[in-house]
Design a protein around this motif. Structure first.
Motif, PDB file in Angstrom:
ATOM      1  N   GLY A 137     -47.057 145.741  28.825  1.00 31.37           N
ATOM      2  CA  GLY A 137     -45.929 146.456  28.255  1.00 31.37           C
ATOM      3  C   GLY A 137     -44.617 145.707  28.324  1.00 31.37           C
ATOM      4  N   ALA A 138     -44.643 144.464  28.815  1.00 33.23           N
ATOM      5  CA  ALA A 138     -43.408 143.681  28.915  1.00 33.23           C
ATOM      6  C   ALA A 138     -42.951 143.189  27.547  1.00 33.23           C
ATOM      7  CB  ALA A 138     -43.609 142.498  29.861  1.00 33.23           C
ATOM      8  N   LEU A 139     -43.896 142.892  26.660  1.00 33.09           N
ATOM      9  CA  LEU A 139     -43.596 142.492  25.294  1.00 33.09           C
ATOM     10  C   LEU A 139     -44.141 143.534  24.323  1.00 33.09           C
ATOM     11  CD1 LEU A 139     -44.373 138.644  25.314  1.00 33.09           C
ATOM     12  CD2 LEU A 139     -42.122 139.727  25.282  1.00 33.09           C
TER      13      LEU A 139
ATOM     14  N   LYS B 143     -53.559 131.659  16.602  1.00 36.78           N
ATOM     15  CA  LYS B 143     -52.922 132.827  16.000  1.00 36.78           C
ATOM     16  C   LYS B 143     -51.597 133.119  16.687  1.00 36.78           C
ATOM     17  CE  LYS B 143     -57.235 135.082  14.589  1.00 36.78           C
ATOM     18  NZ  LYS B 143     -58.081 136.295  14.728  1.00 36.78           N
ATOM     19  N   MET B 144     -50.631 133.518  15.898  1.00 38.29           N
ATOM     20  CA  MET B 144     -49.291 133.815  16.400  1.00 38.29           C
ATOM     21  C   MET B 144     -49.008 135.309  16.296  1.00 38.29           C
ATOM     22  SD  MET B 144     -48.385 130.638  17.033  1.00 38.29           S
ATOM     23  CE  MET B 144     -46.603 130.678  17.237  1.00 38.29           C
ATOM     24  N   ILE B 145     -48.008 135.759  17.044  1.00 34.61           N
ATOM     25  CA  ILE B 145     -47.609 137.163  16.986  1.00 34.61           C
ATOM     26  C   ILE B 145     -46.094 137.251  17.138  1.00 34.61           C
ATOM     27  CG2 ILE B 145     -47.955 137.518  19.467  1.00 34.61           C
ATOM     28  CD1 ILE B 145     -48.937 140.381  18.718  1.00 34.61           C
ATOM     29  N   THR B 146     -45.496 138.144  16.372  1.00 36.61           N
ATOM     30  CA  THR B 146     -44.059 138.395  16.467  1.00 36.61           C
ATOM     31  C   THR B 146     -43.830 139.501  17.495  1.00 36.61           C
ATOM     32  OG1 THR B 146     -43.866 137.866  14.108  1.00 36.61           O
ATOM     33  CG2 THR B 146     -41.972 138.935  15.154  1.00 36.61           C
ATOM     34  N   CYS B 147     -42.949 139.257  18.457  1.00 43.37           N
ATOM     35  CA  CYS B 147     -42.766 140.243  19.522  1.00 43.37           C
ATOM     36  C   CYS B 147     -41.395 140.072  20.179  1.00 43.37           C
ATOM     37  CB  CYS B 147     -43.875 140.127  20.567  1.00 43.37           C
ATOM     38  SG  CYS B 147     -44.047 138.486  21.279  1.00 43.37           S
ATOM     39  N   ALA B 148     -41.065 141.019  21.017  1.00 41.58           N
ATOM     40  CA  ALA B 148     -39.821 140.980  21.778  1.00 41.58           C
ATOM     41  C   ALA B 148     -40.003 141.798  23.044  1.00 41.58           C
ATOM     42  CB  ALA B 148     -38.656 141.525  20.960  1.00 41.58           C
ATOM     43  N   ALA B 149     -39.134 141.578  24.016  1.00 40.87           N
ATOM     44  CA  ALA B 149     -39.192 142.328  25.272  1.00 40.87           C
ATOM     45  C   ALA B 149     -38.779 143.781  25.041  1.00 40.87           C
ATOM     46  CB  ALA B 149     -38.287 141.681  26.315  1.00 40.87           C
ATOM     47  N   LYS B 150     -39.346 144.680  25.827  1.00 37.73           N
ATOM     48  CA  LYS B 150     -39.027 146.107  25.676  1.00 37.73           C
ATOM     49  C   LYS B 150     -37.530 146.399  25.838  1.00 37.73           C
ATOM     50  CE  LYS B 150     -40.640 150.689  26.984  1.00 37.73           C
ATOM     51  NZ  LYS B 150     -39.268 151.255  26.992  1.00 37.73           N
ATOM     52  N   PRO B 151     -36.824 145.791  26.824  1.00 39.80           N
ATOM     53  CA  PRO B 151     -35.381 146.047  26.918  1.00 39.80           C
ATOM     54  C   PRO B 151     -34.620 145.643  25.658  1.00 39.80           C
ATOM     55  CG  PRO B 151     -36.190 145.108  28.951  1.00 39.80           C
ATOM     56  CD  PRO B 151     -37.312 145.007  27.967  1.00 39.80           C
ATOM     57  N   TYR B 152     -35.074 144.563  25.005  1.00 36.03           N
ATOM     58  CA  TYR B 152     -34.415 144.174  23.754  1.00 36.03           C
ATOM     59  C   TYR B 152     -34.614 145.259  22.693  1.00 36.03           C
ATOM     60  CZ  TYR B 152     -33.328 141.819  19.406  1.00 36.03           C
ATOM     61  OH  TYR B 152     -32.792 141.516  18.171  1.00 36.03           O
TER      62      TYR B 152
END
Length: 301
Positions: free
Chosen positions: A254-256, A162-171
């Motif tokens: 909480g990093a992503l 399974k995949m997930i779409t995510c990004a870093a909190k600073p982004y």
């Protein structure tokens, strides 16, 4: 001369790097080991080692002999194991290939449990996504994501990643959250993944109900290694589609930050592949069975 005993002695000298460690490992006197090697060299009419007071260096002929002898001894061990019905205690050396993502996140952390049941199996783990010549490199099996490109390989589908779409909190703090997959074409930066074999960029895929989308996301940075892909996302280079098992811990910390949660990325099929015309030995069989069970327990929530 017992050639098989001499071959085993030669292999141990090469693998340990000197006669002292080899004799200790084989539990034979050093003089006996030296005689075995000398008799083997006389039989082959060539020098297998160059010896100095401090080092033992394998000759060119010795290196060639080691490559063939190691295969012969391994095949004999497999033959003995199968004929003696040692399924409960398989032994020998096996070569396994997989990407760094599977080795670092899944397999290596769990291998101690495998060795509790099978302490006599030696695993040579090749890590990477490169194209492998299974027969030439004597590879017993490999763990590969995506449908195998070589139709001659025997492939066993074991699970869907399974995949997930995510990004870093600073982004997210800087650029905000996308509201629709189409936003990835123009309004956001993404980290892309390209095939190590073909160099082709993989599109971002999304599914919601019966609706499916493939997005050629805007990207200024791409990688071809899953570990680097995670690092790039954590560094804030952009939005990524990561395997859940690699992203879960960073999300919990909480990093992503998960994105577009009503749109599911397409799953990635995972296969165990074998070279054609290769006898599936007991050691490979128990390893594959263990690996399948391990993947079934993988946290993809």
């Amino acid at each position: 001369m017992d050639q098989l005993t001499a071959m085993r002695a030669f292999l141990r000298v090469v693998e340990t790097g000197n006669f002292v460690r080899a004799s200790e490992s084989l539990r034979i006197p050093r003089a006996t080991l030296t005689n075995l090697i000398q008799n083997l060299e006389a039989h082959l009419q060539t020098k297998l080692f160059n010896r100095t007071t401090r080092r033992v260096i394998v000759t060119t002929d010795g290196a060639l002999y080691y490559e063939r002898a190691a295969k012969i001894v391994a095949e004999l061990e497999e033959l003995d194991s199968s004929l003696l019905h040692l399924q409960a205690n398989p032994t020998g050396r096996m070569r396994v290939e997989m990407s760094g993502a599977f080795s670092d996140w899944i397999v290596i952390p769990a291998l101690c449990e495998f060795y509790k049941s099978y302490p006599d199996i030696r695993i040579d783990l090749g890590v990477g996504d490169r194209t492998v010549d299974y027969l030439l490199e004597n590879v017993d099996c490999a763990l590969r994501a995506g449908t195998p490109g070589d139709p001659s390989l025997i492939a066993r589908r074991v699970c869907e990643i399974k995949m997930i779409t995510c990004a870093a909190k600073p982004y997210i703090d800087r650029f905000g959250m996308p509201s629709h997959p189409e936003d990835l074409r123009t309004d956001h930066n993404c980290v892309s993944y390209f095939s190590p074999q073909s160099g082709q960029l993989f599109p971002f895929s999304f599914q919601r109900g019966k609706e499916t989308l493939e997005i050629e996301a805007r990207s200024h940075f791409s990688v071809n290694d899953a570990r680097s892909y995670v690092t790039a996302a954590l560094a804030g280079h952009g939005i990524a589609q990561l395997p859940r098992f690699m992203a879960n811990e960073e999300i919990r910390k909480g990093a992503l930050v998960p994105l577009l949660e009503d749109w599911e990325p397409e799953t990635l099929p995972l296969f165990i592949v074998y070279p054609p015309n290769r006898h599936l030995s007991n050691k490979v069989r128990v390893f594959v069975d263990w690996l399948v069970k391990l993947l079934a327990e993988l946290d993809q929530s």
